[in-house]
Design a protein around this motif. Sequence first.
Motif, PDB file in Angstrom:
ATOM      1  N   GLU A  46     -13.876 -11.936 -32.730  1.00 31.67           N
ATOM      2  CA  GLU A  46     -14.989 -11.076 -32.574  1.00 31.67           C
ATOM      3  C   GLU A  46     -14.487  -9.928 -31.464  1.00 31.67           C
ATOM      4  OE1 GLU A  46     -18.537 -13.207 -32.381  1.00 31.67           O
ATOM      5  OE2 GLU A  46     -18.945 -13.195 -34.725  1.00 31.67           O
ATOM      6  N   ARG A  47     -14.014 -10.716 -30.085  1.00 29.23           N
ATOM      7  CA  ARG A  47     -13.700  -9.755 -29.170  1.00 29.23           C
ATOM      8  C   ARG A  47     -12.652  -8.721 -29.439  1.00 29.23           C
ATOM      9  NH1 ARG A  47     -15.110 -14.727 -26.180  1.00 29.23           N
ATOM     10  NH2 ARG A  47     -12.844 -15.344 -26.495  1.00 29.23           N
ATOM     11  N   ARG A  48     -11.540  -9.370 -30.150  1.00 28.00           N
ATOM     12  CA  ARG A  48     -10.489  -8.457 -30.614  1.00 28.00           C
ATOM     13  C   ARG A  48     -10.797  -7.536 -31.613  1.00 28.00           C
ATOM     14  NH1 ARG A  48      -5.926 -12.696 -32.702  1.00 28.00           N
ATOM     15  NH2 ARG A  48      -4.974 -10.798 -33.084  1.00 28.00           N
ATOM     16  N   VAL A  75     -10.821  -8.944 -39.653  1.00 28.59           N
ATOM     17  CA  VAL A  75     -11.907  -9.077 -40.424  1.00 28.59           C
ATOM     18  C   VAL A  75     -12.082 -10.145 -41.393  1.00 28.59           C
ATOM     19  CG1 VAL A  75     -13.337  -7.816 -42.199  1.00 28.59           C
ATOM     20  CG2 VAL A  75     -12.712  -6.766 -40.068  1.00 28.59           C
ATOM     21  N   THR A  76     -10.794 -10.302 -42.246  1.00 23.08           N
ATOM     22  CA  THR A  76     -10.637 -11.238 -43.244  1.00 23.08           C
ATOM     23  C   THR A  76     -10.712 -12.676 -42.496  1.00 23.08           C
ATOM     24  OG1 THR A  76      -9.553  -9.742 -44.833  1.00 23.08           O
ATOM     25  CG2 THR A  76      -9.118 -11.998 -45.173  1.00 23.08           C
ATOM     26  N   GLU A  77      -9.885 -12.747 -41.464  1.00 23.47           N
ATOM     27  CA  GLU A  77      -9.548 -13.948 -40.863  1.00 23.47           C
ATOM     28  C   GLU A  77     -11.058 -14.325 -40.272  1.00 23.47           C
ATOM     29  OE1 GLU A  77      -6.808 -15.937 -37.483  1.00 23.47           O
ATOM     30  OE2 GLU A  77      -6.484 -14.036 -38.167  1.00 23.47           O
ATOM     31  N   LEU A  78     -11.724 -13.410 -39.678  1.00 24.80           N
ATOM     32  CA  LEU A  78     -13.099 -13.793 -39.112  1.00 24.80           C
ATOM     33  C   LEU A  78     -14.002 -14.513 -40.215  1.00 24.80           C
ATOM     34  CD1 LEU A  78     -14.853 -13.880 -36.567  1.00 24.80           C
ATOM     35  CD2 LEU A  78     -15.282 -11.337 -37.091  1.00 24.80           C
ATOM     36  N   LEU A  97     -13.037 -23.899 -33.827  1.00 20.65           N
ATOM     37  CA  LEU A  97     -13.170 -22.763 -34.603  1.00 20.65           C
ATOM     38  C   LEU A  97     -14.301 -21.794 -34.023  1.00 20.65           C
ATOM     39  CD1 LEU A  97     -13.443 -24.683 -38.060  1.00 20.65           C
ATOM     40  CD2 LEU A  97     -11.852 -22.998 -37.565  1.00 20.65           C
ATOM     41  N   ARG A  98     -15.019 -22.271 -33.347  1.00 20.29           N
ATOM     42  CA  ARG A  98     -16.321 -21.348 -32.736  1.00 20.29           C
ATOM     43  C   ARG A  98     -15.399 -20.417 -31.843  1.00 20.29           C
ATOM     44  NH1 ARG A  98     -21.678 -22.705 -32.760  1.00 20.29           N
ATOM     45  NH2 ARG A  98     -22.290 -24.307 -34.108  1.00 20.29           N
ATOM     46  N   THR A 112     -13.064 -17.684 -40.852  1.00 21.62           N
ATOM     47  CA  THR A 112     -13.255 -18.767 -39.686  1.00 21.62           C
ATOM     48  C   THR A 112     -14.754 -19.029 -39.648  1.00 21.62           C
ATOM     49  OG1 THR A 112     -11.264 -18.005 -38.325  1.00 21.62           O
ATOM     50  CG2 THR A 112     -13.031 -18.901 -37.141  1.00 21.62           C
ATOM     51  N   LYS A 113     -15.578 -18.016 -40.122  1.00 21.74           N
ATOM     52  CA  LYS A 113     -16.904 -18.279 -39.958  1.00 21.74           C
ATOM     53  C   LYS A 113     -17.520 -19.144 -41.221  1.00 21.74           C
ATOM     54  CE  LYS A 113     -18.775 -14.029 -37.748  1.00 21.74           C
ATOM     55  NZ  LYS A 113     -19.439 -12.656 -38.058  1.00 21.74           N
ATOM     56  N   GLU A 114     -16.613 -19.128 -42.306  1.00 24.88           N
ATOM     57  CA  GLU A 114     -16.974 -20.051 -43.294  1.00 24.88           C
ATOM     58  C   GLU A 114     -16.803 -21.339 -42.857  1.00 24.88           C
ATOM     59  OE1 GLU A 114     -14.877 -18.270 -46.686  1.00 24.88           O
ATOM     60  OE2 GLU A 114     -16.470 -16.559 -47.054  1.00 24.88           O
ATOM     61  N   LYS A 115     -15.458 -21.556 -42.082  1.00 23.38           N
ATOM     62  CA  LYS A 115     -15.051 -22.935 -41.805  1.00 23.38           C
ATOM     63  C   LYS A 115     -16.008 -23.433 -40.860  1.00 23.38           C
ATOM     64  CE  LYS A 115     -10.049 -22.050 -42.713  1.00 23.38           C
ATOM     65  NZ  LYS A 115      -8.773 -22.072 -42.231  1.00 23.38           N
TER      66      LYS A 115
END
Length: 379
Positions: A121-123, A43-46, A113-114, A49-52
């Motif tokens: 999200e799948r994981r 969740v933190t990594e996602l 990144l996408r 990543t979304k911010e990036k």
Amino acid sequence: MAVKISDKALDHVIDEMIGVVENSKDEIFYISEGARTEHEQLVTELKETKEKVLKHIENGDQLEQKVYYSRQRLAEVSKYFDRYSEDQIRDVYEKTHRMQTKLAMLRQEEQILREKRDDLERRLINLSKTIERAEGLAGKVSVILTYLQDDFRQVNEMIENAKEKQAFGLKIIEAQEEERRKISREIHDGPAQMLANILLRSELVERSYRQGAVEEALAEIRSVRKMIRSSLYEVRRIIYDLRPMALDDLGLVPTIKKYIANIADYNNMKIDFTVLGEETRLNQKYEVAFFRLVQESVQNAIKHAEAREIQVKFEIRKNSLTMVIKDNGKGFDPKVKNEKSFGLIGMKERVEMLDGSLTIDSIIGRGTTIIIRVPYKAV
């Protein structure tokens, strides 16, 4: 061929099953906790990543705008080639090339990144399902564990109780047969013999009277009368042992007083009987039950505990009956089951039939206290 499973073997099987299920529950817990930890990390990594991705899109759009203007500038320089120096043309070309290269790299990083975002999200979806399944499985395992720990134990206890009741039932039948043999012997050796003797003596009375020996006939009559009294006493004693008539005529308290007085005198010992509350007649089944409970308790204290002092207290309340039998005998360990302790089993059965409770407090060398509590509502 039928295989007989002992109580210990059944306990061992249940313990093994409980151990396996508990280990499985622990494994499920560890899997669930590991999935939760990984879920939190993803969740933190996602989020990062979304911010990036957003940052790359924003930077790419800005750079794309710059490239657009730079290409227009390059087109203008190329169109009016003679107006600009060679260095100016090279500078515009190189600047435009650098920005295009940077934009391509930025778009490539954005694409990576996408893809990473989509993979995360799948994981996360799969982990959420894993956690949900683990929680459901843990709940089912908990139910199974409850069944094993409680219901299976109850089944084992029910089997043991059934065995005890079966043995108790057989003991009752044996006791009934023994009691019948005892009564048969007592009647045969006592009243029956005396009645036969009385019959012979009555013939002697008749013969003496016919021969004119009146005094001898009167002496025989007195002897016969004495034998009749003795026979009547024996018959009454046998009847009292079967069921005291005083219990029906006078009630529970007077019958217990008489019984305790007789048994204390016969065994040359001290037995105290105390009554608390109003001495009143009780429902017949309660009077019979409590009289037999006193009989069994006192007999156990004398015969098995070798007590020299016994205290019996009987409390009559509006909604309950309580009896306490305490002795100074040798005591025993209530946790150790005695296969021949059918007296205690019988007492327990009587109390349970009255929806009551029986508590035994005994310490080896320090005597025994039996407490019987039964709910009671006078009709």
